[in-house]
Design a protein around this motif. Structure first.
Motif, PDB file in Angstrom:
ATOM      1  N   ILE A  59      12.771  45.802   3.739  1.00  9.13           N
ATOM      2  CA  ILE A  59      14.114  45.828   4.323  1.00  9.13           C
ATOM      3  C   ILE A  59      15.062  44.953   3.512  1.00  9.13           C
ATOM      4  O   ILE A  59      16.214  45.314   3.268  1.00  9.13           O
ATOM      5  N   GLN A  60      14.582  43.808   3.072  1.00  6.68           N
ATOM      6  CA  GLN A  60      15.426  42.903   2.298  1.00  6.68           C
ATOM      7  C   GLN A  60      15.622  43.380   0.866  1.00  6.68           C
ATOM      8  O   GLN A  60      16.682  43.170   0.276  1.00  6.68           O
ATOM      9  N   ARG A  61      14.618  44.058   0.308  1.00  4.09           N
ATOM     10  CA  ARG A  61      14.639  44.403  -1.113  1.00  4.09           C
ATOM     11  C   ARG A  61      15.243  45.775  -1.401  1.00  4.09           C
ATOM     12  O   ARG A  61      15.934  45.963  -2.402  1.00  4.09           O
ATOM     13  N   ASP A  62      15.001  46.752  -0.526  1.00  2.00           N
ATOM     14  CA  ASP A  62      15.357  48.140  -0.802  1.00  2.00           C
ATOM     15  C   ASP A  62      16.582  48.566   0.016  1.00  2.00           C
ATOM     16  O   ASP A  62      16.500  48.695   1.240  1.00  2.00           O
ATOM     17  N   PRO A  63      17.733  48.816  -0.625  1.00  2.00           N
ATOM     18  CA  PRO A  63      18.949  49.197   0.104  1.00  2.00           C
ATOM     19  C   PRO A  63      18.785  50.468   0.930  1.00  2.00           C
ATOM     20  O   PRO A  63      19.280  50.549   2.054  1.00  2.00           O
ATOM     21  N   ALA A  64      18.099  51.481   0.388  1.00  2.00           N
ATOM     22  CA  ALA A  64      17.915  52.740   1.113  1.00  2.00           C
ATOM     23  C   ALA A  64      17.053  52.525   2.353  1.00  2.00           C
ATOM     24  O   ALA A  64      17.349  53.048   3.436  1.00  2.00           O
ATOM     25  N   PHE A  65      15.987  51.744   2.202  1.00  2.00           N
ATOM     26  CA  PHE A  65      15.109  51.442   3.333  1.00  2.00           C
ATOM     27  C   PHE A  65      15.875  50.642   4.385  1.00  2.00           C
ATOM     28  O   PHE A  65      15.721  50.858   5.586  1.00  2.00           O
ATOM     29  N   ARG A  66      16.730  49.728   3.919  1.00  2.00           N
ATOM     30  CA  ARG A  66      17.529  48.898   4.819  1.00  2.00           C
ATOM     31  C   ARG A  66      18.501  49.763   5.628  1.00  2.00           C
ATOM     32  O   ARG A  66      18.700  49.544   6.825  1.00  2.00           O
ATOM     33  N   ALA A  67      19.094  50.761   4.984  1.00  2.00           N
ATOM     34  CA  ALA A  67      20.031  51.648   5.678  1.00  2.00           C
ATOM     35  C   ALA A  67      19.320  52.452   6.763  1.00  2.00           C
ATOM     36  O   ALA A  67      19.848  52.641   7.866  1.00  2.00           O
ATOM     37  N   LYS A  68      18.102  52.923   6.464  1.00  2.00           N
ATOM     38  CA  LYS A  68      17.331  53.675   7.460  1.00  2.00           C
ATOM     39  C   LYS A  68      16.947  52.776   8.633  1.00  2.00           C
ATOM     40  O   LYS A  68      16.942  53.209   9.790  1.00  2.00           O
ATOM     41  N   PHE A  69      16.638  51.520   8.329  1.00  2.00           N
ATOM     42  CA  PHE A  69      16.293  50.575   9.396  1.00  2.00           C
ATOM     43  C   PHE A  69      17.487  50.369  10.326  1.00  2.00           C
ATOM     44  O   PHE A  69      17.340  50.327  11.550  1.00  2.00           O
TER      45      PHE A  69
END
Length: 247
Positions: A59-69
């Motif tokens: 979540i902290q490292r990956d912008p795309a993953f963070r957006a989905k979260f």
């Protein structure tokens, strides 16, 4: 009941009793449904917390993953950015992340304002944030910037994201841009500049409307006037790639 005969008291009382019983049953079902939904949301929230713990680094490292979260959180009404201090901030550090990012956004916008008049493309802003990487801006995305900007709205400093043509731009000054202003700016999307003849040809405007718009853009330093050409040219530096340098 035979035609013309009025219902008796016993029949009326029975009808009232049935209605009251149905109302009570309906209220009971509604209460049970609401309680069931609360339990589901509580369960989902607990699982979401565990998911956040298990995938904290991603979540902290990956912008795309963070957006989905963030989308997952929004589905149950959870906003991890509400406060710097709290459960989600402790779990993920996202409160600190967006606080730090908001500060950096302000720094970039203020530093580039003398050049672009407070109008900078979202893509250019993201690039500027990445020039001097810090703990919180190393992997910043456009989605991160928009979320941080949403939190800056409370400052009433004019920070907002808007569309000019097909491009998202960030406005960092409390100046109200009219439809004419944004339409004129959209003309510069491909070339980076506009002129009176371009506005007349593409927008079919009269001279007074053209000059009023161009004067506004000059007065607010959104446009820069170039008199070294056959016709006065108005450069919109905030929409030009690489024009808003920040070091």
């Amino acid at each position: 009941m035979p035609p013309g005969r009025r219902p008796g008291r016993a029949s009326i009382r029975e009808d009232v009793r049935r209605r009251e019983e149905m109302a009570k049953r309906g209220a009971m079902i509604s209460a049970e449904t609401a309680q069931h939904m609360k339990m589901q949301l509580r369960t989902f929230s607990t699982k979401l917390e565990q998911f956040a713990i298990d995938h904290k680094d991603e979540i902290q490292r990956d912008p795309a993953f963070r957006a989905k979260f963030h989308s997952m959180c929004a589905s149950i009404g959870v906003d991890p950015l509400t406060s710097r201090k709290g459960k989600w901030s402790d779990l993920l550090g996202v409160g600190d992340y967006y606080y730090e990012l908001a500060v950096r956004i302000i720094e970039v916008c203020v530093a580039t304002r003398p050049t672009n008049g407070g109008i900078i493309s979202l893509r250019e802003l993201v690039s500027a944030l990445r020039i001097r990487r810090t703990t919180y801006t190393e992997n910043v995305s456009s989605d991160d910037v928009e979320r941080a900007l949403a939190k800056l709205n409370v400052l009433e400093g004019g920070f907002k994201v808007m569309m000019i043509g097909h491009r998202k731009v960030v406005q960092s000054v409390p100046v109200e841009l009219s439809v004419d202003h944004t339409n004129a700016l959209a003309i510069s999307e491909e070339t980076g500049y506009i002129s009176a003849s371009a506005l007349r040809e593409k927008l079919k405007w009269e001279k007074e409307r053209i000059m009023t718009t161009l004067r506004f853009l000059l007065e607010h330093e959104i446009a820069w006037l170039d008199l070294q050409t056959s016709e006065p040219t108005y450069w919109i530096l905030g929409l030009m790639s690489g024009s808003s340098t920040f070091t």
